[in-house]
Design a protein around this motif. Structure first.
Motif, PDB file in Angstrom:
ATOM      1  N   HIS A  39      16.901  73.243  15.993  1.00 14.99           N
ATOM      2  CA  HIS A  39      17.245  73.951  14.665  1.00 14.99           C
ATOM      3  C   HIS A  39      16.119  75.108  14.545  1.00 14.99           C
ATOM      4  O   HIS A  39      15.338  74.820  13.866  1.00 14.99           O
ATOM      5  N   HIS A  41      15.361  79.732  13.594  1.00 11.88           N
ATOM      6  CA  HIS A  41      15.716  80.793  13.409  1.00 11.88           C
ATOM      7  C   HIS A  41      15.043  82.168  14.325  1.00 11.88           C
ATOM      8  O   HIS A  41      14.830  83.168  13.742  1.00 11.88           O
ATOM      9  N   ARG A 197      26.973  79.084  13.920  1.00 12.88           N
ATOM     10  CA  ARG A 197      26.849  79.080  12.255  1.00 12.88           C
ATOM     11  C   ARG A 197      27.881  79.869  11.702  1.00 12.88           C
ATOM     12  O   ARG A 197      27.601  81.182  11.512  1.00 12.88           O
ATOM     13  N   ASP A 261      25.840  74.633  12.636  1.00 11.36           N
ATOM     14  CA  ASP A 261      25.067  74.517  11.288  1.00 11.36           C
ATOM     15  C   ASP A 261      25.601  75.337  10.266  1.00 11.36           C
ATOM     16  O   ASP A 261      26.531  76.239  10.300  1.00 11.36           O
ATOM     17  N   HIS A 319      23.390  72.033   5.868  1.00  9.70           N
ATOM     18  CA  HIS A 319      22.110  72.318   5.161  1.00  9.70           C
ATOM     19  C   HIS A 319      22.498  72.863   3.614  1.00  9.70           C
ATOM     20  O   HIS A 319      22.706  74.069   3.385  1.00  9.70           O
ATOM     21  N   ASP A 428      12.854  74.794  12.028  1.00  3.99           N
ATOM     22  CA  ASP A 428      13.659  75.581  11.130  1.00  3.99           C
ATOM     23  C   ASP A 428      13.105  76.942  10.887  1.00  3.99           C
ATOM     24  O   ASP A 428      13.033  77.526  10.047  1.00  3.99           O
TER      25      ASP A 428
HETATM   26 ZN   LIG Z   1      18.080  76.730   9.371  1.00  5.59          ZN
END
Ligand SMILES: [Zn+2]
Length: 498
Positions: A39, A41, A197, A261, A319, A428
């Motif tokens: 996970h 970005h 997502r 996510d 999250h 993350d």
């Molecule tokens: Zn994240």
């Protein structure tokens, strides 16, 4: 030594000599294991294009809201850091000037994980061990710039050097996945995958401020229209909308995605009759939804996504707990994800009950829970993960991703959840070059925690060694269904088969 970044081999290990010795041994077994990054970005364009990174300021400072937020809190204007304005325009700033401003305030980061990450990255990745001070700003900038000009510092070369086995990026269902298609064509499809997502097509309040009696759903409707164009489904009806989401999940999975996510403000879930779900959805289309309707619709959709996960095998991540765009001035001037979000209290016990009543005992569902509310570790999350087949605990993230909280996490959840209801470390991060140090910190802290259990005669050394490898490597591969790449029963023998 002053003036030089120390790379101490005992970084973050317990101060007690006996425990420290055990921690060294445990860490030695996991230090060189490949990194699983399920996970994060990182922009997939980085690896698809494999172009050189920009200047050091645009690599380290401008996109990192951990840094810009702290500087802003001490009166440094976002414009002086090159943070792009909401409309996209940026103050014309030289990277070196941004870097000098940053270096002049570097002392603000003492004691924070940001300091540890940046110093270790400069030293380990770039071989720059000169301590950053206002006086050394230019020297460090030039040394990093010289590295960035070399082919061995291109993203794909660094990916190899970092020993990353798989890296997941995060994309909206509206993303055409062009970058991932290129990566697949280049033979990188198993190594860089996306994460589904869907927040922007679920959350009627996404990207906007509210506060009124009615939610302005203009943006949500526009995005649903685009979702309809991409999929050919009628997204003005609830059934067409669900079909469109299923279709996009298939497209993501065809390019290697194994997880979704969901970044919701709360952990609320809701089971409703079909006609009630469709009614909420229609209110959104008519522009008549209230903030309570938007919250109910997000809650409904978490249950729908759990249902889809059982059908298609995607691992679901939740999250919750960020009050987005809390700093309204920052949001209005600079948009989202620039450091204006604040954690809030989160109720998992009652919030998740409807979803868990439906699917919590179905081992085909894997729901990885994260939190920004540390008070829930012992009271809610560990007992939930230790009581439902579908639940796993994700690593502490964002405001909680410091060595201190990683340690407190193990201390707080192991009693009820053990090690094997946790999902391993996730970095993350948006900052590609910080991936190795973040995993290294987690491996060191976990080694320290287990060293104490060994020193207290609660865990045998061989059990601690086996668990170390499971947490650092085998467990995240398995939980995020990356095991199919190279599974061997032996490798997973210590992990319950489910
Ligand atoms: Zn994240």
């Amino acid at each position: 030594m002053t003036g030089v970044i120390l790379l101490h081999p005992d970084l973050l290990f317990p101060a007690d000599p006996n425990q420290r010795q055990i921690a060294r041994e445990l860490y030695g077994h996991v230090r060189d294991l490949p990194l699983i990054s399920p996970h994060g970005h990182v922009d997939p364009r980085l690896l698809a294009d494999d172009a050189p990174f920009g200047d050091p300021a645009r690599l380290f400072v401008v996109p990192d809201h951990y840094l810009t937020r702290m500087l802003y809190s001490q009166g440094v204007h976002p414009d002086a850091l090159g943070v792009p304005r909401k409309g996209g325009e940026q103050e014309e700033l030289d990277g070196r000037e941004i870097w000098r401003t940053f270096a002049a305030h570097w002392h603000l980061f003492r004691g924070t994980p940001s300091k540890l990450w940046l110093e270790q990255t400069l030293a380990e990745v770039f071989g720059v061990t000169t301590k950053l001070t206002p006086g050394t700003a230019d020297e460090v900038y030039d040394a990093v710039s010289a590295c960035l000009a070399k082919p061995e510092f291109r993203p794909r070369a660094l990916f190899e050097r970092f020993n990353i086995e798989v890296l997941a990026t995060t994309e909206s269902p509206l993303d055409p996945l062009t970058q991932h298609a290129k990566l697949t064509a280049d033979g990188w499809g198993d190594r860089v995958v996306s994460t589904f997502r869907p927040d922007d097509v679920v959350d009627m309040e996404w990207g906007g401020g509210t506060g009124g009696e009615q939610v302005d759903t203009t943006g949500w409707r526009d995005r649903l229209t685009r979702l309809g164009e991409i999929t050919g489904e009628d997204t003005t009806t609830f059934s067409g909308y669900l079909a469109a989401l299923r279709q996009r999940r298939e497209a993501f999975m065809a390019l290697g995605t194994t997880s979704s996510d969901h970044g919701h403000p709360t952990a609320r879930t809701l089971v409703l009759p079909e006609e009630e779900k469709a009614r909420l959805f229609a209110k959104g289309w008519r522009g008549e939804a209230t903030p309570a309707d938007a919250e109910a619709f997000r809650a409904v959709m978490l249950v729908e996504f759990a249902r889809m996960s059982i059908e298609d095998g995607m691992v679901m991540q939740l999250h919750p707990g960020s009050a987005r765009n809390h700093n309204q001035w920052l949001h209005e001037g600079y948009g989202t994800d620039v450091g204006g979000d604040i954690p809030q209290a989160t109720d998992y016990v009652h919030g998740l009950a409807p979803l868990l009543n439906e699917f919590g005992n179905d081992p085909r569902l894997r729901l990885v829970l994260y939190t920004l509310d540390e008070t829930t570790f012992t009271r809610e999350l560990a007992p939930l993960a230790g009581g439902y087949a579908a639940l796993f605990l994700g690593a502490p993230w964002w405001f909680l991703d410091s060595p201190e909280v990683l340690r407190r996490f193990r201390e707080a959840v192991t009693e009820s959840a053990g090690f094997y209801n946790t999902a391993g470390f996730v970095d993350d991060t948006r900052a590609f070059c910080s991936i190795p140090v973040r995993h290294d910190v987690a491996r060191r802290v976990d080694a320290g925690f287990r060293a104490r259990l060994v020193a207290e005669h609660r865990l045998d050394l061989d059990e601690a060694v086996e668990t170390a490898a499971d947490l650092a490597y085998h467990l995240p591969r398995r939980v995020f269904r990356r095991g199919a790449l190279a599974p061997s029963r032996q490798e997973f023998s210590q992990v319950t088969d489910r």
